[in-house]
Design a protein around this motif. Structure first.
Motif, PDB file in Angstrom:
ATOM      1  N   UNK A  90       0.820  -1.222   0.000  1.00 35.50           N
ATOM      2  CA  UNK A  90       0.000   0.000   0.000  1.00 35.50           C
ATOM      3  C   UNK A  90       0.852   1.269   0.000  1.00 35.50           C
ATOM      4  N   UNK A  91       2.168   1.099  -0.115  1.00 39.01           N
ATOM      5  CA  UNK A  91       3.049   2.260  -0.211  1.00 39.01           C
ATOM      6  C   UNK A  91       3.579   2.795   1.101  1.00 39.01           C
ATOM      7  N   UNK A  92       3.342   2.074   2.196  1.00 39.07           N
ATOM      8  CA  UNK A  92       3.800   2.521   3.516  1.00 39.07           C
ATOM      9  C   UNK A  92       5.014   1.697   3.948  1.00 39.07           C
ATOM     10  N   UNK A  93       6.160   2.336   4.215  1.00 38.91           N
ATOM     11  CA  UNK A  93       7.315   1.586   4.716  1.00 38.91           C
ATOM     12  C   UNK A  93       6.977   0.883   6.031  1.00 38.91           C
ATOM     13  N   UNK A  94       7.410  -0.347   6.160  1.00 40.22           N
ATOM     14  CA  UNK A  94       7.105  -1.131   7.360  1.00 40.22           C
ATOM     15  C   UNK A  94       8.167  -2.203   7.526  1.00 40.22           C
ATOM     16  N   UNK A  95       8.273  -2.684   8.761  1.00 39.42           N
ATOM     17  CA  UNK A  95       9.216  -3.763   9.050  1.00 39.42           C
ATOM     18  C   UNK A  95       8.625  -4.645  10.143  1.00 39.42           C
ATOM     19  N   UNK A  96       8.856  -5.951  10.029  1.00 41.92           N
ATOM     20  CA  UNK A  96       8.366  -6.894  11.047  1.00 41.92           C
ATOM     21  C   UNK A  96       9.503  -7.256  11.990  1.00 41.92           C
ATOM     22  N   UNK A  97       9.174  -7.373  13.286  1.00 43.28           N
ATOM     23  CA  UNK A  97      10.147  -7.756  14.309  1.00 43.28           C
ATOM     24  C   UNK A  97       9.528  -8.825  15.207  1.00 43.28           C
ATOM     25  N   UNK A  98      10.288  -9.836  15.534  1.00 43.48           N
ATOM     26  CA  UNK A  98       9.838 -10.791  16.538  1.00 43.48           C
ATOM     27  C   UNK A  98       9.868 -10.111  17.912  1.00 43.48           C
ATOM     28  N   UNK A  99       9.292 -10.767  18.909  1.00 48.51           N
ATOM     29  CA  UNK A  99       9.335 -10.212  20.253  1.00 48.51           C
ATOM     30  C   UNK A  99      10.753  -9.934  20.735  1.00 48.51           C
ATOM     31  N   UNK A 100      11.668 -10.916  20.625  1.00 55.22           N
ATOM     32  CA  UNK A 100      13.049 -10.660  21.035  1.00 55.22           C
ATOM     33  C   UNK A 100      13.715  -9.524  20.257  1.00 55.22           C
ATOM     34  N   UNK A 101      13.457  -9.420  18.957  1.00 59.90           N
ATOM     35  CA  UNK A 101      14.019  -8.317  18.172  1.00 59.90           C
ATOM     36  C   UNK A 101      13.544  -6.968  18.697  1.00 59.90           C
ATOM     37  N   UNK A 102      12.304  -6.938  19.216  1.00 56.39           N
ATOM     38  CA  UNK A 102      11.741  -5.704  19.755  1.00 56.39           C
ATOM     39  C   UNK A 102      12.216  -5.433  21.180  1.00 56.39           C
ATOM     40  N   UNK A 103      13.058  -6.324  21.732  1.00 53.23           N
ATOM     41  CA  UNK A 103      13.628  -6.093  23.053  1.00 53.23           C
ATOM     42  C   UNK A 103      12.855  -6.701  24.200  1.00 53.23           C
ATOM     43  N   UNK A 104      11.993  -7.689  23.911  1.00 56.06           N
ATOM     44  CA  UNK A 104      11.148  -8.293  24.938  1.00 56.06           C
ATOM     45  C   UNK A 104      11.923  -9.400  25.658  1.00 56.06           C
ATOM     46  N   UNK A 105      12.289  -9.143  26.917  1.00 59.42           N
ATOM     47  CA  UNK A 105      13.025 -10.107  27.720  1.00 59.42           C
ATOM     48  C   UNK A 105      12.090 -10.740  28.750  1.00 59.42           C
ATOM     49  N   UNK A 106      12.187 -12.055  28.900  1.00 62.27           N
ATOM     50  CA  UNK A 106      11.299 -12.777  29.813  1.00 62.27           C
ATOM     51  C   UNK A 106      12.116 -13.637  30.781  1.00 62.27           C
ATOM     52  N   UNK A 107      11.401 -14.220  31.755  1.00 61.44           N
ATOM     53  CA  UNK A 107      12.040 -15.266  32.563  1.00 61.44           C
ATOM     54  C   UNK A 107      12.088 -16.548  31.749  1.00 61.44           C
ATOM     55  N   UNK A 131       9.171   3.920   9.433  1.00 64.99           N
ATOM     56  CA  UNK A 131       8.491   2.630   9.305  1.00 64.99           C
ATOM     57  C   UNK A 131       7.325   2.507  10.277  1.00 64.99           C
ATOM     58  N   UNK A 132       6.281   1.809   9.861  1.00 64.89           N
ATOM     59  CA  UNK A 132       5.354   1.211  10.811  1.00 64.89           C
ATOM     60  C   UNK A 132       6.008  -0.084  11.268  1.00 64.89           C
ATOM     61  N   UNK A 133       6.118  -0.267  12.578  1.00 61.94           N
ATOM     62  CA  UNK A 133       6.812  -1.440  13.115  1.00 61.94           C
ATOM     63  C   UNK A 133       5.775  -2.481  13.534  1.00 61.94           C
TER      64      UNK A 133
END
Length: 320
Positions: A90-107, A131-133
């Motif tokens: 649709x002409x909008x820059x965007x990128x996909x990230x997994x949870x870890x790529x987005x900085x999500x740290x868990x136990x 980008x829309x992330x």
């Protein structure tokens, strides 16, 4: 200009057609200068289908919790990549990230993980590029880099936690209902949709079975003081705002709503010694297994023999 986190559940992205509709809707509502972060669940019944695949290997796949997390996290990767493609088409820059790529740290509690830290530097960098992330909900990684899922409804928690870490202006939860109701509208036809509800009230309803929000996501909203707007994917009507306190006069109800939960199992431990420490022995073992216990009833079975019965409830998913 605002930073907005928008979460879309599995029913909202169940098909490629629906994914395109989500992308078109987000772009139609986007104001100049807005920064948008999307948090997305797996498509439709993908998670259930993945569980069935595992059950084709073993009757009890959840005995291998790490491998289940490795399997289940693939569902969100499909939907985030397709949604990013939809935006680009649709002409909008965007990128996909997994949870870890987005900085999500868990136990390291697989299949029931808790978020321990979020460092969304990569998200900020991609937003600054225009980008829309698109971030995979329901998942993060532990200190070893292993994938960890956050339990059913965990995408809500991902979205609210990410909104808090990004200091977003608001978090919008899009679902197949158009807000929070005083009862399940599928059962109670005249249930009333609430314009606003407090974190405490929503948390209590969520814990008692209201499936519209995961309890941990409400806790995250309160912790970060992020307003949560629960609304429908399929209409443009305003939904329900979850916030610290009311801004309108809609606050004089003694009872806000009625919730129910059908996914409950009752366990009875019969004829155990009525001695100090026996309850601790039972419930500490459950706590070590990361099993939440809800209602507890203890009754004396035989006074002369000093034995008792212990009855408690757990989620059916924890029954095995």
């Amino acid at each position: 200009m605002a930073l907005i986190v928008k979460k879309f559940g599995g029913s909202s992205v169940a098909t490629t057609e629906k994914i395109m509709n989500v992308a078109k809707r987000v772009l139609s509502e986007k104001q100049p200068g807005d920064q948008i972060v999307m948090v997305v669940s797996a498509m439709g019944d993908t998670t259930d289908d993945l569980i069935k695949l595992a059950e084709g290997i073993t009757k009890d796949p959840y005995q291998y919790t790490r491998e289940m997390d490795m399997l289940l996290t693939t569902g969100e990767q499909v939907s985030i990549s397709l949604l990013a493609m939809a935006f680009k088409t649709l002409g909008q820059p965007a990128i996909s990230l997994t949870g870890p790529m987005a900085g999500m740290k868990t136990n390291s509690v697989h299949t029931k993980g808790r978020i321990v830290d979020i460092t969304p530097q990569r998200v900020h960098e991609e937003l600054d590029k225009g980008n829309i992330v698109v971030v995979a909900g329901f998942q993060g990684s532990d200190e070893f880099g292993d994938p960890v899922t956050l339990g059913r409804g965990g995408s809500d928690t991902s979205a609210v936690a990410l909104a808090g870490a990004l200091k977003a202006d608001t978090c919008e939860i899009y679902t197949d209902v158009d807000g929070v109701y005083s009862a399940d509208p599928r059962i109670v036809k005249d249930a009333r949709k609430m314009k606003e509800i407090t974190y405490y009230e929503m948390l209590e309803m969520a814990r008692l079975g209201a499936g519209v929000m995961q309890p941990r996501s409400v806790e995250m909203g309160k912790f970060f003081n992020i307003p949560i707007h629960v609304r429908s994917t399929f209409t443009n009507k305003p939904g329900t705002i979850i916030r610290e306190d009311y801004t309108m006069e809609d606050k004089d109800f003694v009872i806000r709503g009625v919730a129910h939960d059908e996914k409950v199992a009752k366990i009875a431990v019969l004829g155990i010694p009525n001695t100090p420490g026996i309850a601790h022995e039972i419930f500490s073992a459950l706590a070590d297994a990361n099993i939440d216990v809800d209602m507890i009833v203890q009754s004396i079975r035989n006074i002369e023999k000093n034995v008792t019965d212990m009855v408690f409830t757990v989620a059916t998913d924890d029954l095995g």
